[in-house]
Write a protein that holds these residues in place. Structure first.
Motif, PDB file in Angstrom:
ATOM      1  N   UNK A 234       0.831  -1.202   0.000  1.00 50.65           N
ATOM      2  CA  UNK A 234       0.000   0.000   0.000  1.00 50.65           C
ATOM      3  C   UNK A 234       0.866   1.254   0.000  1.00 50.65           C
ATOM      4  N   UNK A 235       1.955   1.241   0.772  1.00 49.62           N
ATOM      5  CA  UNK A 235       2.852   2.397   0.815  1.00 49.62           C
ATOM      6  C   UNK A 235       3.501   2.629  -0.545  1.00 49.62           C
ATOM      7  N   UNK A 236       3.947   1.555  -1.187  1.00 47.36           N
ATOM      8  CA  UNK A 236       4.572   1.683  -2.505  1.00 47.36           C
ATOM      9  C   UNK A 236       3.583   2.219  -3.524  1.00 47.36           C
ATOM     10  N   UNK A 237       2.357   1.693  -3.511  1.00 48.03           N
ATOM     11  CA  UNK A 237       1.334   2.167  -4.448  1.00 48.03           C
ATOM     12  C   UNK A 237       1.022   3.644  -4.217  1.00 48.03           C
ATOM     13  N   UNK A 238       0.879   4.034  -2.950  1.00 48.14           N
ATOM     14  CA  UNK A 238       0.557   5.425  -2.635  1.00 48.14           C
ATOM     15  C   UNK A 238       1.675   6.370  -3.071  1.00 48.14           C
ATOM     16  N   UNK A 239       2.923   6.021  -2.738  1.00 51.85           N
ATOM     17  CA  UNK A 239       4.043   6.877  -3.110  1.00 51.85           C
ATOM     18  C   UNK A 239       4.216   6.938  -4.625  1.00 51.85           C
ATOM     19  N   UNK A 240       4.030   5.804  -5.289  1.00 56.39           N
ATOM     20  CA  UNK A 240       4.155   5.787  -6.753  1.00 56.39           C
ATOM     21  C   UNK A 240       3.096   6.682  -7.395  1.00 56.39           C
ATOM     22  N   UNK A 241       1.861   6.604  -6.900  1.00 57.50           N
ATOM     23  CA  UNK A 241       0.792   7.439  -7.449  1.00 57.50           C
ATOM     24  C   UNK A 241       1.107   8.920  -7.255  1.00 57.50           C
ATOM     25  N   UNK A 242       1.583   9.278  -6.047  1.00 59.14           N
ATOM     26  CA  UNK A 242       1.871  10.680  -5.769  1.00 59.14           C
ATOM     27  C   UNK A 242       2.996  11.188  -6.660  1.00 59.14           C
ATOM     28  N   UNK A 243       4.057  10.403  -6.793  1.00 61.31           N
ATOM     29  CA  UNK A 243       5.185  10.836  -7.624  1.00 61.31           C
ATOM     30  C   UNK A 243       4.786  10.943  -9.091  1.00 61.31           C
ATOM     31  N   UNK A 244       4.037   9.974  -9.588  1.00 62.71           N
ATOM     32  CA  UNK A 244       3.624  10.014 -10.998  1.00 62.71           C
ATOM     33  C   UNK A 244       2.672  11.169 -11.246  1.00 62.71           C
ATOM     34  N   UNK A 245       1.717  11.375 -10.327  1.00 65.14           N
ATOM     35  CA  UNK A 245       0.725  12.438 -10.502  1.00 65.14           C
ATOM     36  C   UNK A 245       1.360  13.815 -10.414  1.00 65.14           C
ATOM     37  N   UNK A 246       2.340  13.988  -9.522  1.00 62.23           N
ATOM     38  CA  UNK A 246       2.929  15.309  -9.326  1.00 62.23           C
ATOM     39  C   UNK A 246       4.204  15.564 -10.088  1.00 62.23           C
ATOM     40  N   UNK A 247       4.657  14.613 -10.890  1.00 62.17           N
ATOM     41  CA  UNK A 247       5.930  14.781 -11.595  1.00 62.17           C
ATOM     42  C   UNK A 247       5.890  15.939 -12.581  1.00 62.17           C
ATOM     43  N   UNK A 248       4.708  16.260 -13.104  1.00 61.00           N
ATOM     44  CA  UNK A 248       4.619  17.344 -14.067  1.00 61.00           C
ATOM     45  C   UNK A 248       4.844  18.727 -13.485  1.00 61.00           C
ATOM     46  N   UNK A 249       4.725  18.882 -12.148  1.00 59.94           N
ATOM     47  CA  UNK A 249       4.910  20.185 -11.518  1.00 59.94           C
ATOM     48  C   UNK A 249       6.062  20.203 -10.527  1.00 59.94           C
ATOM     49  N   UNK A 250       6.932  19.218 -10.579  1.00 60.61           N
ATOM     50  CA  UNK A 250       8.103  19.228  -9.709  1.00 60.61           C
ATOM     51  C   UNK A 250       9.210  20.037 -10.378  1.00 60.61           C
ATOM     52  N   UNK A 251       9.002  21.333 -10.433  1.00 60.35           N
ATOM     53  CA  UNK A 251       9.977  22.234 -11.025  1.00 60.35           C
ATOM     54  C   UNK A 251      10.110  23.462 -10.142  1.00 60.35           C
ATOM     55  N   UNK A 252      10.883  24.419 -10.609  1.00 58.07           N
ATOM     56  CA  UNK A 252      11.181  25.591  -9.786  1.00 58.07           C
ATOM     57  C   UNK A 252       9.949  26.441  -9.502  1.00 58.07           C
ATOM     58  N   UNK A 253       8.925  26.345 -10.339  1.00 60.43           N
ATOM     59  CA  UNK A 253       7.715  27.130 -10.088  1.00 60.43           C
ATOM     60  C   UNK A 253       7.073  26.763  -8.758  1.00 60.43           C
ATOM     61  N   UNK A 254       7.244  25.514  -8.344  1.00 60.76           N
ATOM     62  CA  UNK A 254       6.571  25.036  -7.137  1.00 60.76           C
ATOM     63  C   UNK A 254       7.081  25.755  -5.899  1.00 60.76           C
ATOM     64  N   UNK A 255       8.384  26.004  -5.794  1.00 59.11           N
ATOM     65  CA  UNK A 255       8.923  26.645  -4.595  1.00 59.11           C
ATOM     66  C   UNK A 255       9.334  28.107  -4.814  1.00 59.11           C
TER      67      UNK A 255
END
Length: 296
Positions: free
Chosen positions: A39-60
Motif C-alpha cells: 500500500x505504501x509503494x502504491x501510494x508513493x508511486x501514485x503521488x510521484x507520478x501524478x505530481x511529476x509534471x509540476x516538480x519544477x522551480x515554479x513550485x517553490x
C-alpha cells in the motif's frame, strides 16, 4: 565401583513442546507487513507520478494562485512549514529535555506530585491533535491575546509534541548505565556535574533522535492549525511571529478541493515536497543515532 551421576535434561520444560500456531502467527505477521509495504509503494508511486509534471522551480519560487494553476506555487506554505517546525523545536526541546532530566535524575518517585506528573505526561502523549487545537485556540490565541498567528501555532504544536519529547528523552537518559553516575559521584562530582558532563552527553543521540521524530509528527498536522488561523491562500512569506501563515498540509488540502485537474497535480507535487522535508528530518535522526550512539 564408580557411581554414575543422574543425568538431567538440558532442555527446560518448554523445550521440544510443539507450537502448531507459531507458523500461522508468523505467516499472519509477514502478510500484514507485505500488505502495508505494498500500500505504501502504491501510494508513493501514485503521488510521484501524478505530481511529476509540476516538480519544477515554479513550485517553490511562486506563490499560490486561485485562477492560474500553471503559475501557482507553494512558496508561502513551504516557508511557513519551516518556520513552524523551527519555532516548535525552539520551544519544546529545552522544556522537554529539562523535564526529562528532572523526572529521571532528581525526582523522588514516592512523591505524589512526581507520580502525577509522570501519569499526565504518559496520558497526554495519546491525546488527539484536535484537542490541542481547541486548547491553543481557547488559551493561547484568545486567553493570552496572541491571536491566530505563527506564534500561537508554534506554541500549540509544542504542547502537542512535548510529551513525546519528554518520554524519548527519559528513555535516552535511562539507557545510560548507572555505573557512569556512580563513578562520577565517587570522584567527587556533584549530582548536577554528573548529569551535565557525563549523563547528558551520553544521552544526546537518543534525545536528538526522539526529538526529530516528534517534530516529524508535527510537520504533518493540519487539524490544530485549521483552528489557529492557517489560511489557505497566502501570497507572502511571514516576516515575524505575529504574521498570518499557511503550511503545506493546509495548502495541499485547499488544492485537493479544487475541481480543476491542474490543482490536483499541484497537490501531489506539494505532497512530494512535504515527504522530502520529512525524509530529510528522519535522515538527520538516523545519522545522529549512528554517528554518536555508544554501545554499553
Amino acid at each position: 565401583m564408580t557411581a554414575t551421576l543422574p543425568q538431567h535434561k538440558a532442555a527446560g520444560p518448554l523445550r521440544g513442546r510443539s507450537r502448531p500456531l507459531e507458523p500461522a502467527f508468523r505467516g499472519v505477521l509477514l502478510a500484514s507487513l507485505i500488505v502495508a509495504v505494498l500500500f505504501l509503494i502504491v501510494l508513493l508511486s501514485y503521488v510521484f507520478i501524478e505530481g511529476s509534471g509540476r516538480l519544477d522551480t515554479r513550485l517553490w519560487e511562486n506563490f499560490p494562485s486561485k485562477l492560474y494553476p500553471e503559475r501557482a506555487g507553494a512558496q508561502s506554505a513551504i516557508v511557513g512549514t519551516l518556520y513552524i517546525i523551527g519555532l516548535t523545536g525552539l520551544f519544546c526541546v529545552p522544556i522537554g529535555v529539562m523535564t526529562a532530566i528532572y523526572l529521571e535524575e532528581y525526582a523522588d518517585g514516592e512523591r505524589w506530585y512526581n507520580r502525577l506528573i509522570e501519569l499526565n505526561v504518559q496520558n497526554l502523549a495519546g491525546v488527539p491533535s484536535i484537542v490541542y487545537g481547541i486548547l491553543g485556540l481557547g488559551i493561547i490565541a484568545r486567553g493570552l491575546g496572541v491571536g491566530r498567528t505563527l506564534l500561537a501555532a508554534a506554541l500549540t504544536l509544542s504542547l502537542l509534541v512535548l510529551p513525546v519529547v519528554i518520554i524519548s528523552a527519559r528513555e535516552a537518559l535511562r539507557a545510560v548505565p548507572g555505573s557512569i553516575r556512580q563513578a562520577s559521584l565517587a570522584l567527587g562530582a556533584t549530582p548536577w556535574q554528573t548529569t551535565a558532563r557525563q549523563v547528558l552527553p551520553a544521552a544526546v543521540p537518543g534525545i536528538a533522535t526522539g526529538t526529530i521524530l516528534a517534530l516529524s509528527r508535527a510537520i504533518g498536522e493540519a487539524a490544530p492549525l485549521l483552528l489557529l488561523g492557517a489560511v489557505t491562500h497566502i501570497t507572502f512569506n511571514p516576516a515575524n511571529i505575529t504574521d498570518a501563515y499557511t503550511v503545506l498540509p493546509i495548502q495541499i488540502y485547499n488544492w485537493i478541493k479544487q475541481p480543476e485537474a491542474e490543482f490536483h497535480t499541484l497537490a501531489s507535487a506539494a505532497i512530494v515536497i512535504l515527504l522530502l522535508i520529512l525524509l530529510a528530518m528522519n535522515s538527520v535522526a538516523i545519522w545522529l543515532r549512528n554517528r554518536y550512539q555508544k554501545r554499553w
